[in-house]
Design a protein around this motif. Structure first.
Motif, PDB file in Angstrom:
ATOM      1  N   LYS A   1      -2.284  10.063  -9.507  1.00 26.17           N
ATOM      2  CA  LYS A   1      -1.254   9.090  -9.843  1.00 26.17           C
ATOM      3  C   LYS A   1       0.064   9.831 -10.063  1.00 26.17           C
TER       4      LYS A   1
ATOM      5  N   TRP B   1       4.034  -0.860  -9.445  1.00 24.12           N
ATOM      6  CA  TRP B   1       2.752  -0.885  -8.753  1.00 24.12           C
ATOM      7  C   TRP B   1       1.907   0.317  -9.140  1.00 24.12           C
ATOM      8  N   GLY B   2       0.633   0.252  -8.768  1.00 25.10           N
ATOM      9  CA  GLY B   2      -0.263   1.383  -8.968  1.00 25.10           C
ATOM     10  C   GLY B   2      -0.299   2.262  -7.731  1.00 25.10           C
TER      11      GLY B   2
ATOM     12  N   TRP C   1      -0.581   5.976  -5.630  1.00 23.19           N
ATOM     13  CA  TRP C   1      -1.197   7.298  -5.631  1.00 23.19           C
ATOM     14  C   TRP C   1      -0.389   8.182  -4.692  1.00 23.19           C
TER      15      TRP C   1
ATOM     16  N   ALA D   1      -0.967   2.690  -2.042  1.00 22.37           N
ATOM     17  CA  ALA D   1      -1.029   1.782  -3.188  1.00 22.37           C
ATOM     18  C   ALA D   1      -2.028   0.680  -2.885  1.00 22.37           C
TER      19      ALA D   1
ATOM     20  N   SER E   1      -7.407   7.173  -3.386  1.00 23.95           N
ATOM     21  CA  SER E   1      -7.204   5.955  -4.179  1.00 23.95           C
ATOM     22  C   SER E   1      -8.477   5.127  -4.242  1.00 23.95           C
TER      23      SER E   1
END
Length: 288
Positions: free
Chosen positions: A147, A187-188, A190, A203, A236
């Motif tokens: 991350k 957002w999440g 990587w 993502a 991810s």
């Protein structure tokens, strides 16, 4: 089949129907889970419409806060889209869903001749994460997927803006860069590192407890062709699998040979198509 606007009390039936079309309905299901069925105009809310065969919900769609219409409605795509847009009070600026349904919805909304910033029929991919094929250099630790931290955000913001231009047809400029930076922070994402250098990012653009939709995959042009994007996506998905997710989907253009090769190598299989029409412009009738 009658079409009506859905509301409180319809959530369970809507979710049950959408789950039967899971590969096509990640945006719909994720928005429903996140924001509920009532359209308040807040992010992720929308006006939902459904078609019924007796008491059974057999088709659905919505017009969301951002004026994007999403359908999963078979031959009822046109009426579903028209009902959702009319009830929302918005003007459709985008349409998503199975390609044939996107075409039908666009026609029903009177936008068949409207120009768009992006029109794409994409292949839809599905993967059982138990079958994920992990690239060797990720598996042996030569490449690291992680991350981002605060120091990574300026670079990822620039990459996200470049992704919008390249993949979604957006116009470059300061406004886009600001939007991209907000997305990266929100957002999440990587990122993938090779010898300490950040070389790719990815993502999830929709997420459920048991399923994710991969999006925002980007490698800068000078780093392409080395397997970086494939490894970033795999990393991810390994994290998601560790959290109990067991299925992933994504979509990409059938002419994107590099992406197609990467996703098939990870174990994804093509299960259908997905259409995206974004940035629709209102048709203005000429005066005589």
């Amino acid at each position: 089949m009658p079409v009506r606007i859905l509301g409180p009390g319809d959530e369970a039936q809507l979710e049950a129907f959408l789950a039967t079309r899971a590969a096509h309905t990640m945006f719909l299901r994720a928005n429903l889970l996140r924001a509920g069925i009532v359209d308040t105009g807040a992010p992720y809310t929308g006006t939902y419409a459904g078609a019924f065969d007796g008491d059974e919900l057999v088709a659905a769609g919505a017009c969301f806060w951002n004026s994007v219409v999403i359908v999963v409605a078979g031959d009822r795509a046109g009426p579903i889209a028209a009902a959702a847009v009319a009830a929302s009070g918005r003007r459709a600026q985008g349409i998503l869903g199975p390609w044939a349904e996107v075409v039908a919805a666009r026609a029903a909304l009177g936008l068949a001749g409207a120009t768009a910033e992006m029109e794409s029929r994409e292949d839809l991919y599905d993967l059982d994460l138990a079958a994920l094929a992990v690239p060797p250099r990720l598996a042996d630790g030569s490449w690291i997927c992680r991350k981002p931290d605060a120091a990574d955000l300026p670079l990822l913001g620039r990459w996200r803006a470049a992704y919008h231009v390249e993949a979604l047809g957006a116009a470059p400029g300061p406004g886009l860069e600001e939007e991209a930076r907000r997305e990266v922070e929100k957002w999440g994402f990587w990122l993938l590192e090779d010898a300490g250098e950040v070389v790719a990012m990815t993502a999830f653009n929709a997420r459920l407890p048991d399923m994710v939709q991969v999006g925002g995959v980007y490698t800068p042009p000078d780093k392409r062709g080395r397997g970086y994007a494939r490894a970033a996506v795999a990393g991810s998905l390994l994290d998601a699998r560790a959290e109990g997710v067991h299925r992933a989907i994504l979509f990409t253009g059938d002419d994107n040979v590099a992406a197609r090769t990467a996703y098939l190598a990870l174990g994804f299989r093509i299960v259908g198509d997905y259409g995206m029409v974004l940035g629709l412009k209102t048709i203005v009738a000429s005066k005589r």
